[in-house]
Structure formats: structure tokens, C-alpha cells
Design an enzyme around this catalytic site. Structure first.
Site, PDB file in Angstrom:
ATOM      1  CD  GLU A   1      41.650  42.379  50.626  1.00 23.67           C
ATOM      2  OE1 GLU A   1      42.643  41.668  50.646  1.00 23.67           O
ATOM      3  OE2 GLU A   1      41.615  43.495  50.047  1.00 23.67           O
TER       4      GLU A   1
HETATM    5  C1  TNX Z   1      43.798  41.554  47.518  1.00 23.88           C
HETATM    6  S1  TNX Z   1      41.913  40.569  45.477  1.00 23.88           S
HETATM    7  C2  TNX Z   1      42.867  42.498  47.148  1.00 23.88           C
HETATM    8  C3  TNX Z   1      43.319  43.766  46.545  1.00 23.88           C
HETATM    9  C4  TNX Z   1      44.800  43.855  46.493  1.00 23.88           C
HETATM   10  C5  TNX Z   1      45.384  42.523  46.075  1.00 23.88           C
HETATM   11  C6  TNX Z   1      46.857  42.545  45.872  1.00 23.88           C
HETATM   12  C7  TNX Z   1      40.974  41.411  46.240  1.00 23.88           C
HETATM   13  C8  TNX Z   1      39.595  41.207  45.977  1.00 23.88           C
HETATM   14  N1  TNX Z   1      41.507  42.277  47.137  1.00 23.88           N
HETATM   15  O1  TNX Z   1      42.772  44.868  47.247  1.00 23.88           O
HETATM   16  O2  TNX Z   1      45.148  44.844  45.577  1.00 23.88           O
HETATM   17  O3  TNX Z   1      45.071  41.570  47.051  1.00 23.88           O
HETATM   18  O4  TNX Z   1      47.316  41.351  45.326  1.00 23.88           O
END
Ligand code: TNX
Length: 524
Positions: free
Chosen positions: A335
Site C-alpha cells: 500500500e
Molecule cells: C491492509 S494487508 C493492510 C493493513 C491493514 C489491513 C486491515 C496489508 C498488507 N495491508 O495495513 O491493517 O488491510 O485489514
């Protein structure tokens, strides 16, 4: 001492005679409720019973670890049975009612974690090629005994196990969970309790998500403000916290005694606000950010074109790698919405080389497959199958954590109070009913190292809350990783899971009583 146990045994035996003898569970080994389901079980129709004369014998010449594993078993059996089993290493021979632990060949194919359990009316013999296999086999012994074995106060017996043979080994080498200690902090005692849960279900990895926007959770001696400042926050404004290096090492040791590997994660270049607010020089523009206690993602980024950033990462990876015996260092990489793609690729390539220079292999969330993966890299598939396939095409292996099935922070259904629901509602059957080897058509079994279920902690403030989301999904993830897919079916599994309700109760776990499972009434 031993005399007292003998008297207690006499009482136990007297109690035994008041109970219906020869119930199916006590003489038919195939009627077991073991999770993960073992590969092969043959019943011989008799019964082995632990008594006040029982002890745990270690085969002479075994590595020292075996006696440690024997003590672990004694530590599990003694509080609830009161039988005072002792670990015997003097080479004497086991007799009736004894347990024997041995390292040996036991046929072939058991591998690093497999074991063979031969149970006769006289002796219970556990053999493995490696100490880790003995430890896994001990979890089977625990689960063959009545649920009361998990209590920490004396429970009524009898402590009987049906006779026969179990030969068992795992399908995948990596079976684990991830714990996010950044969004809310969980201390060493909680982490150890989590490790105990993993151990019972034969999991072998705990991935610790040690840094994020909301908190930095591991002491770095060369950058002390990371914890002095960045460790003091968490989602919702609580006080946060962090592991000292001594505490982290103690967690690593505790996990190691259970043959569980810790994978540390420092998430970057995004998910870094805690670091960015602790050191101005890590920011584009050189100004420290404000601490963050919300739940947005993707807004932060390290300055990917500054040498200070790479000096920082080199120090962080060096200090953590020195405390971590496991092979992998997790660089996050998810992300990174506010990092330009060219900068992201440049960054991930450089960080991979830093990890390799400290003797570790790289693992990261599936986005890292957009960079040039270094040899030995493992891509953790969570969101985009296309990214994981890019990884495979570069020769990387894949760790399966598909968010629609394996995200332990997802609600069970629309009525679940805790958790999130952006990926899916994940009922206990959804969590169980998928096969890593067929989920993504382009990714086959040879490319997959295993299964990992992440627990993100935006909504979780206490470890009790964590356990409600973890259980009863964890045993299902453990079985997906251990048991071949053609031996798994929900209809058969749900019956075994129901039997674990009482076991979870004995362990003090406040689990979700899914309506899909016919749990025994609480307390019965
Ligand atoms: C996505 S999963 C994220 C996390 C969040 C999560 C909540 C991932 C690699 N990144 O930063 O905590 O969703 O479900």
C-alpha cells in the site's frame, strides 16, 4: 513424592470404575479429533493409560533438545493429571504406562517435522527424525488425551489413549499467523500465549508486524527516538509500548523452544509515520510529521532518494537481524500509495540488497514483485494475484495469505462487533474451505511455501479480543497447511472442531461459537 501420586492414582482408578468403561473414544484411535488431521492412523483396539507410575523416558544418546521437549510434555501433563511424570535420561528402560521419546529413522519420509506414534497397552513411543518432529508429535499426544489435560488444576481422569499407530508429517513447510503489534501494542506475555496457541496446532511461524504508522515496537539502539517517541502511540490514542531488544530475544527463544520461527517485519516505504514523526531527516522535505492514531493507510512514505534513509534501514535491519535466528526478514512494501512507482521499485531493490547483506532472505507483501526480486525472495500474496504471479515468473516462491479467506481481522458475519469487513466476512467454513494449491490458477503447489493468516489490530485492544477473532479459525488454517487437501472436508472437520470447544475453554480462550459447529454446552 511418588507415593503421593500413587495414592492419587488409586483414587483415580476408583473413580474410573464409576465411569462407563471402553467408550469408543478410548479404544478406537481412528475416532480421534486431532487437528490438523494426521496423515495415517491405524487402530489396534486397546487402551494405554497414564498412571502414577508413568514417566517420560528419553532414548539414551538423544540430542539435549529432546530432554527439553520431554520437560515441555511433563509441564503440560502434570498440572492437570497430578501424576508427577518425570523426565528420565539415565538410560533405564520404560515400563508399563511410560512414554518414550526417540530420535530415529521410523521408516522414511517423516522429514523435519514428521513423527511416528506407536501406542501399545504398555508403552507410548514417539519417534521422529528431528527434534522438531518430536515436538509436533507431543501436540498429538495432548490432543489424544481428554480436554481436561489443558487445565492448570487437577482434573478427574482416566488419562487413556487408544492404541495403534499414527504416522504424520506436514504438507507445507510454512504454517503460521501474523500479529500486528503496531496498531495496538501487545506485550511479551500476550505474544507468548499466542505462540502457545500456534504450538498446539503444529504451526511453525509467527510473523510480527513491528512497525506501522501508529507505532514503532522494537528498540533500535542506534535510532533510540523510534521507540522513545514513535513507540508511545497506538490507534485510538492509547499509550502504545515496545519490545526492548532483551524482550524480543526472549520471545525468539520462547518460540524456538516450540520450534516456531519468528519473522520480523519492518513495513516500508509506506506505513512509516511512526518513524517519520521520530526523525525529521527521513522525510521528503526534512520535517517530522505529527504522530498518527487513526486507521488510514498509504499516506506516509520514506524519502526513497535520500542516503540517510538507506543508512537508517541498514542500521535497523542489522540490529534486528542480529537478534533473529530465522532465515527471513520481512520488508513490508504494501500500500505505498504515496510513493511514485519508479521510486518504489528503486527502494525495494535497494532494501532487498541491505537484507541480503545482513545474511537474511527477503520476504514482503505481494506488491514487492513489481521490483526485481533477489534470489530466495518470498512474496506474501494478500491482495493481487497478478502481483504474486509476477513473483512466480521471477522465480520467487509464494506465501498464501489471501485476504478473502485468511485475514483473521475480518468479521465472521455482519453481527461481529470486532474486526473489519473490507475484504469479506469470513465464517469458520470460509476460513477452512480453500486450497492454496488451486486458489490462483497460475500458481501451483511447487511455488507455494505455505499458509499464513494475518491478524491486523486496528480494532483489537486486548488479547482477549484478539483470541475471539483468532479462534476458532486458527485450527482451520493450521490444517490447511498441514493436511493434504484430499484428506480435508468441512463436514468431517466441523465435528473434530466441535470437540476442540472444550479444549479451548480449558485454555481460557473466549472463542466465537460459530452456529455452523455443534459445540458442546459450555462447562460440560
Ligand atoms: C491492509 S494487508 C493492510 C493493513 C491493514 C489491513 C486491515 C496489508 C498488507 N495491508 O495495513 O491493517 O488491510 O485489514
Amino acid at each position: 513424592m511418588k507415593k503421593l501420586y500413587l495414592i492419587m492414582t488409586a483414587i483415580t482408578v476408583a473413580l474410573m470404575s464409576c465411569q462407563p468403561a471402553g467408550t469408543k473414544g478410548q479404544t478406537d484411535l481412528t475416532g480421534n479429533n486431532i487437528i490438523p488431521r494426521p496423515r495415517s492412523v491405524v487402530s489396534t483396539g486397546g487402551s494405554f493409560v497414564l498412571t502414577g507410575r508413568s514417566d517420560i523416558f528419553v532414548m539414551p544418546g538423544s540430542p539435549e533438545e529432546v530432554a527439553v521437549t520431554g520437560s515441555f510434555l511433563a509441564g503440560k501433563l502434570n498440572p492437570s493429571t497430578g501424576l508427577g511424570l518425570e523426565v528420565i535420561t539415565d538410560g533405564s528402560k520404560p515400563g508399563k504406562g511410560d512414554i518414550l521419546l526417540a530420535i530415529g529413522e521410523a521408516g522414511s519420509g517423516l522429514g523435519d517435522e514428521g513423527y511416528e506414534l506407536v501406542i501399545t497397552e504398555k508403552v507410548l513411543t514417539l519417534t521422529a527424525e528431528k527434534p522438531a518432529g518430536l515436538f509436533r508429535g507431543i501436540q498429538t499426544i495432548r490432543q489424544l488425551l481428554p480436554p481436561g489435560i489443558e487445565a492448570d488444576t487437577i482434573q478427574p481422569g482416566p488419562w487413556a489413549i487408544p492404541t495403534g499407530t499414527i504416522r504424520d508429517w506436514p504438507e507445507y513447510g510454512h504454517r503460521g499467523e501474523m500479529l500486528d503489534v503496531s496498531r495496538h501494542f501487545f506485550g511479551p506475555e500476550d505474544v507468548k500465549r499466542f505462540i502457545d496457541h500456534l504450538a498446539l496446532y503444529k504451526m511453525n511461524v509467527l510473523h510480527l508486524h513491528l512497525s506501522d504508522d501508529q507505532g514503532w515496537r522494537i528498540e533500535i539502539k542506534s535510532w533510540p527516538n523510534l521507540t522513545a517517541h514513535g513507540g508511545k502511540t497506538e490507534v485510538g490514542g492509547g499509550e502504545g509500548g515496545y519490545f526492548t531488544q532483551e524482550e524480543y530475544s526472549d520471545i525468539v527463544r520462547y518460540a524456538g523452544e516450540r520450534y516456531i520461527t519468528i519473522i520480523p517485519e519492518i513495513d516500508m516505504p509506506s506505513h512509516t509515520n511512526a518513524a517519520l514523526s521520530s526523525y525529521a531527516e527521513l522525510n521528503i522535505g526534512g520535517k517530522a510529521t505529527e504522530p498518527y492514531t487513526g486507521t488510514d493507510v498509504g499516506f506516509s512514505t520514506l524519502d526513497t532518494r535520500s542516503e540517510t534513509t538507506y543508512k537508517f534501514i541498514d542500521d535497523v535491519v542489522r540490529e534486528i537481524a542480529a537478534l533473529t535466528p530465522g532465515q527471513y526478514f520481512h520488508i513490508g512494501g504494501d500500500e505505498s500509495h504515496s510513493t511514485k512507482i519508479d521510486d518504489y521499485i528503486y527502494f525495494v531493490n535497494r532494501v532487498q540488497d541491505i537484507v541480503l547483506s545482513h545474511g537474511k532472505s527477503v520476504t514482503g507483501w505481494d506488491e514487492i514483485a513489481n521490483a526485481t526480486l533477489r534470489p530466495g525472495a518470498v512474496v506474501q500474496y494478500w491482495a493481487k494475484a497478478g502481483n504474486a504471479v509476477k513473483g512466480v515468473n521471477q522465480g520467487a516462491k509464494v506465501l498464501m495469505s489471501p485476504c478473502k479467506y485468511a485475514y483473521t481481522d475480518m468479521k465472521y458475519d455482519s453481527t461481529t462487533v470486532l474486526g473489519l469487513s473490507w475484504a469479506a466476512y469470513i465464517e469458520v467454513d470460509d476460513a477452512y474451505n480453500w486450497d492454496p494449491a488451486t486458489l490462483v490458477p497460475e500458481i501451483s503447489k511447487e511455488n507455494i511455501v505455505g499458509v499464513q493468516a494475518p491478524l491486523w489490530a486496528e480494532t483489537i485492544e486486548t488479547f482477549k479480543d484478539a483470541e475471539y477473532l483468532i479462534f476458532p479459525r486458527l485450527p482451520g488454517y493450521a490444517e490447511i497447511g498441514w493436511t493434504p487437501s484430499d484428506m480435508r472436508s468441512w463436514d468431517e472437520y466441523r465435528v473434530r472442531l466441535a470437540a476442540h470447544g472444550k479444549r479451548m475453554e480449558m485454555l481460557g480462550i473466549g472463542f466465537y461459537r460459530s452456529p455452523l459447529v455443534e459445540w458442546a454446552q459450555p462447562g460440560r
